[in-house]
Design an enzyme around this catalytic site. Structure first.
Site, PDB file in Angstrom:
ATOM      1  N   ASN A  41      -6.087  -2.586   2.370  1.00 50.46           N
ATOM      2  CA  ASN A  41      -6.049  -4.241   2.428  1.00 50.46           C
ATOM      3  C   ASN A  41      -7.446  -4.708   2.251  1.00 50.46           C
ATOM      4  OD1 ASN A  41      -3.357  -4.207   2.607  1.00 50.46           O
ATOM      5  ND2 ASN A  41      -3.145  -4.381   4.681  1.00 50.46           N
ATOM      6  N   ARG A  79       0.918  -1.200   0.098  1.00 49.19           N
ATOM      7  CA  ARG A  79       0.173   0.026  -0.143  1.00 49.19           C
ATOM      8  C   ARG A  79       0.956   1.156  -0.122  1.00 49.19           C
ATOM      9  NH1 ARG A  79      -3.552  -0.307   5.094  1.00 49.19           N
ATOM     10  NH2 ARG A  79      -1.560  -1.269   5.807  1.00 49.19           N
TER      11      ARG A  79
END
Length: 100
Positions: free
Chosen positions: A40, A22
């Site tokens: 996520n 990320r």
């Protein structure tokens, strides 16, 4: 002259959690001047939305497919809801940390 922008949703499958995926996605998105978000999922994937100039969106989706974070393993990327937009929905490229 109005600038044409693209928006597209993505989901990345593979070893993409706990490998700074990320953070690297956010950094790459900002470097390309894109806006959007990523987060996520409970299924072990990373999802998000990318918005920006069409060529930069293509460059970002290629990065998601072929590069990712150094420790990640990308098995596949699903892209959906690709559309032309006239203005951004997001102010920046953010990491969303809330549960979905």
């Amino acid at each position: 002259m109005s600038t044409s922008l693209k928006t597209i949703d993505f989901e990345v499958f593979g070893c993409v959690q706990k490998v700074f995926f990320r953070k690297c996605t956010q950094e790459q998105g900002k470097q390309l001047g894109l806006r959007g978000w990523c987060q996520n999922t409970p299924q072990g994937t990373v999802i998000g939305t990318i918005q920006g100039p069409p060529d930069k969106v293509v460059e970002m989706t290629k990065w998601l497919r072929e590069v990712g974070s150094p420790a990640s393993r990308i098995d596949k990327v699903e892209l959906k809801n690709e559309n032309s937009i006239t203005d951004y929905t997001y102010l920046d490229f953010d990491i969303v940390r809330k549960k979905i």
